[in-house]
Scaffold this active site. Structure first.
Site, PDB file in Angstrom:
ATOM      1  N   TYR A  15      -7.307  26.112 -24.946  1.00 44.48           N
ATOM      2  CA  TYR A  15      -7.567  24.607 -24.667  1.00 44.48           C
ATOM      3  C   TYR A  15      -7.322  24.019 -23.247  1.00 44.48           C
ATOM      4  CZ  TYR A  15      -6.560  19.691 -25.614  1.00 44.48           C
ATOM      5  OH  TYR A  15      -6.575  18.147 -25.418  1.00 44.48           O
ATOM      6  N   SER A  18      -6.341  15.610 -20.463  1.00 44.57           N
ATOM      7  CA  SER A  18      -5.275  15.921 -21.461  1.00 44.57           C
ATOM      8  C   SER A  18      -4.292  16.139 -20.039  1.00 44.57           C
ATOM      9  CB  SER A  18      -5.430  16.862 -22.258  1.00 44.57           C
ATOM     10  OG  SER A  18      -4.121  17.112 -22.879  1.00 44.57           O
TER      11      SER A  18
HETATM   12  N1  LIG Z   1      -3.869  14.216 -29.984  1.00 38.73           N
HETATM   13  C1  LIG Z   1      -3.432  14.466 -28.713  1.00 38.73           C
HETATM   14  O1  LIG Z   1      -2.292  14.536 -28.521  1.00 38.73           O
HETATM   15  C2  LIG Z   1      -4.211  14.389 -27.552  1.00 38.73           C
HETATM   16  C3  LIG Z   1      -3.611  14.595 -26.347  1.00 38.73           C
HETATM   17  C4  LIG Z   1      -4.539  14.637 -25.187  1.00 38.73           C
HETATM   18  C5  LIG Z   1      -6.211  14.854 -25.478  1.00 38.73           C
HETATM   19  N2  LIG Z   1      -6.524  14.516 -26.720  1.00 38.73           N
HETATM   20  C6  LIG Z   1      -8.087  14.805 -26.587  1.00 38.73           C
HETATM   21  O2  LIG Z   1      -8.518  13.518 -27.381  1.00 38.73           O
HETATM   22  C7  LIG Z   1      -9.811  13.612 -28.104  1.00 38.73           C
HETATM   23  C8  LIG Z   1      -9.795  13.486 -29.401  1.00 38.73           C
HETATM   24  O3  LIG Z   1      -8.912  14.305 -30.216  1.00 38.73           O
HETATM   25  P1  LIG Z   1      -7.839  13.647 -31.501  1.00 38.73           P
HETATM   26  O4  LIG Z   1      -6.737  14.017 -31.109  1.00 38.73           O
HETATM   27  O5  LIG Z   1      -8.317  12.577 -31.693  1.00 38.73           O
HETATM   28  O6  LIG Z   1      -8.506  14.850 -32.538  1.00 38.73           O
HETATM   29  P2  LIG Z   1      -9.356  14.658 -33.694  1.00 38.73           P
HETATM   30  O7  LIG Z   1      -8.751  13.564 -34.775  1.00 38.73           O
HETATM   31  O8  LIG Z   1      -9.414  16.162 -34.266  1.00 38.73           O
HETATM   32  O9  LIG Z   1     -10.763  14.088 -33.194  1.00 38.73           O
HETATM   33  C9  LIG Z   1     -11.511  15.171 -32.411  1.00 38.73           C
HETATM   34  C10 LIG Z   1     -12.886  14.290 -32.801  1.00 38.73           C
HETATM   35  O10 LIG Z   1     -13.862  15.147 -31.939  1.00 38.73           O
HETATM   36  C11 LIG Z   1     -15.091  15.429 -32.952  1.00 38.73           C
HETATM   37  N3  LIG Z   1     -15.671  16.768 -32.575  1.00 38.73           N
HETATM   38  C12 LIG Z   1     -15.163  18.074 -32.589  1.00 38.73           C
HETATM   39  N4  LIG Z   1     -16.009  18.990 -32.453  1.00 38.73           N
HETATM   40  C13 LIG Z   1     -17.130  18.443 -32.162  1.00 38.73           C
HETATM   41  C14 LIG Z   1     -18.359  18.756 -31.931  1.00 38.73           C
HETATM   42  N5  LIG Z   1     -18.543  20.150 -31.807  1.00 38.73           N
HETATM   43  N6  LIG Z   1     -19.501  17.880 -31.958  1.00 38.73           N
HETATM   44  C15 LIG Z   1     -18.997  16.526 -32.224  1.00 38.73           C
HETATM   45  N7  LIG Z   1     -17.903  16.199 -32.199  1.00 38.73           N
HETATM   46  C16 LIG Z   1     -16.940  16.994 -32.322  1.00 38.73           C
HETATM   47  C17 LIG Z   1     -14.474  15.508 -34.292  1.00 38.73           C
HETATM   48  O11 LIG Z   1     -15.494  14.802 -35.145  1.00 38.73           O
HETATM   49  P3  LIG Z   1     -16.350  16.069 -36.172  1.00 38.73           P
HETATM   50  O12 LIG Z   1     -15.103  17.199 -36.697  1.00 38.73           O
HETATM   51  O13 LIG Z   1     -16.692  14.951 -37.406  1.00 38.73           O
HETATM   52  O14 LIG Z   1     -17.343  16.697 -35.405  1.00 38.73           O
HETATM   53  C18 LIG Z   1     -13.459  14.440 -34.130  1.00 38.73           C
HETATM   54  O15 LIG Z   1     -14.245  13.175 -34.455  1.00 38.73           O
HETATM   55  C19 LIG Z   1     -10.016  15.396 -27.779  1.00 38.73           C
HETATM   56  O16 LIG Z   1     -10.693  15.608 -26.517  1.00 38.73           O
HETATM   57  C20 LIG Z   1      -8.679  15.862 -27.404  1.00 38.73           C
HETATM   58  O17 LIG Z   1      -8.532  17.034 -26.517  1.00 38.73           O
HETATM   59  C21 LIG Z   1      -5.734  14.616 -27.741  1.00 38.73           C
END
Ligand SMILES: NC(=O)c1ccc[n+]([C@@H]2O[C@H](COP(=O)([O-])OP(=O)(O)OC[C@H]3O[C@@H](n4cnc5c(N)ncnc54)[C@H](OP(=O)(O)O)[C@@H]3O)[C@@H](O)[C@H]2O)c1
Length: 246
Positions: free
Chosen positions: A146, A133
């Protein structure tokens, strides 16, 4: 057609990636805890294989990676995307939450890599993609739990790049700005240049084909973050305090 392994694919960027890749005809193995969400995706696309697991659980991960390799076949590209995000400030320091962030965001990646790298080494090929990120570039307000997990992943990806590329294993890191997902829905501030998860997935898929180490987007936001990264501390702190009105 390739076999993609994606962690954190029950929602957000991971889900958008799984749908986009599966609809292009690729085989996609997906991991997350919410089994109902995974089953729904599998109903939509028959080339999606589901592996419910908690990435912070080393033994569970070892088991599902083994099952995936045995039942679906060797993995061409692993996108290690599962992540947890809770905005917490330095004045809200709580060991349990900080530990949970490290266990999911950092150790969740390490557990998968521990099972996959020996496989990739044997085959002398493979593709590892770590979800970082721009929040990992430097310390940010309310990012104390985070941000450090993403900074650690950036360092890990660089180390893996140096160690594994000579063995024929490709290593990349993704550094998104703001993406509209369940994770960012809890933010109570205006997120500049926020994009949809589908648009993020399209940019990632394009980046996977490139030879760039870092896949970062949206460009305008990333350029600003990269500029802030090289500023001296005193100037960096002044700008961030001014922008965030701290
Ligand atoms: N959205 C942004 O602006 C942004 C920016 C930079 C980076 N990111 C990164 O992108 C990635 C995806 O995030 P997102 O924004 O798409 O958010 P999200 O919709 O909350 O997705 C997070 C995913 O991670 C899974 N997860 C969380 N804890 C877990 C665990 N203990 N075991 C297995 N799976 C787990 C969740 O599934 P379950 O809850 O079903 O387990 C879900 O599928 C993350 O690494 C986040 O840090 C996001």
């Amino acid at each position: 057609m390739s076999h993609y392994f994606i962690s954190g694919a029950s929602s957000g960027i991971g889900k958008a990636l799984a749908i986009a890749l599966a609809s292009k005809g690729h085989i996609v193995s997906i991991v997350a805890r919410r089994i109902e969400h995974l089953k729904e995706l599998q109903k939509e696309q028959e080339n999606i294989h589901i592996f419910p697991a908690d990435v912070s659980n080393r033994l569970e991960i070892k088991k599902i990676v083994k099952a995936c390799l045995k039942n679906v076949g060797s993995i061409d590209c692993a996108i290690l995307n599962a992540g947890k995000y809770l905005p917490l400030g330095g004045d809200e320091l709580n060991s349990e939450e900080f530990n949970a962030h490290m266990s999911v965001n950092y150790m969740g990646v390490v557990h998968i890599l521990a099972s996959l790298i020996p496989e990739f080494k044997n085959l002398q090929k493979g593709h590892i993609v770590i979800m970082g990120s721009t929040a990992g570039y430097r310390g940010l307000p309310r990012s104390a739990a985070y941000g450090p997990t993403k900074a650690a992943l950036s360092n890990l990806a660089e180390a893996l790049y140096l160690d594994l590329t000579p063995m024929g294993i490709k290593v990349q890191i993704i550094s998104p700005g703001f993406v509209e997902t369940e994770a960012t829905a809890i933010n109570d501030f205006k997120m500049p240049q926020i994009i949809s998860a589908e648009k993020a997935a399209a940019k990632i898929i394009k980046g996977l084909k490139s030879n760039q180490f870092e896949i970062c987007f949206p460009k305008g936001f990333v350029y600003i973050m990269k500029f802030l990264k090289i500023l001296p501390n005193s100037l960096y702190f002044k700008i961030i305090k001014w922008v965030t009105k701290k």
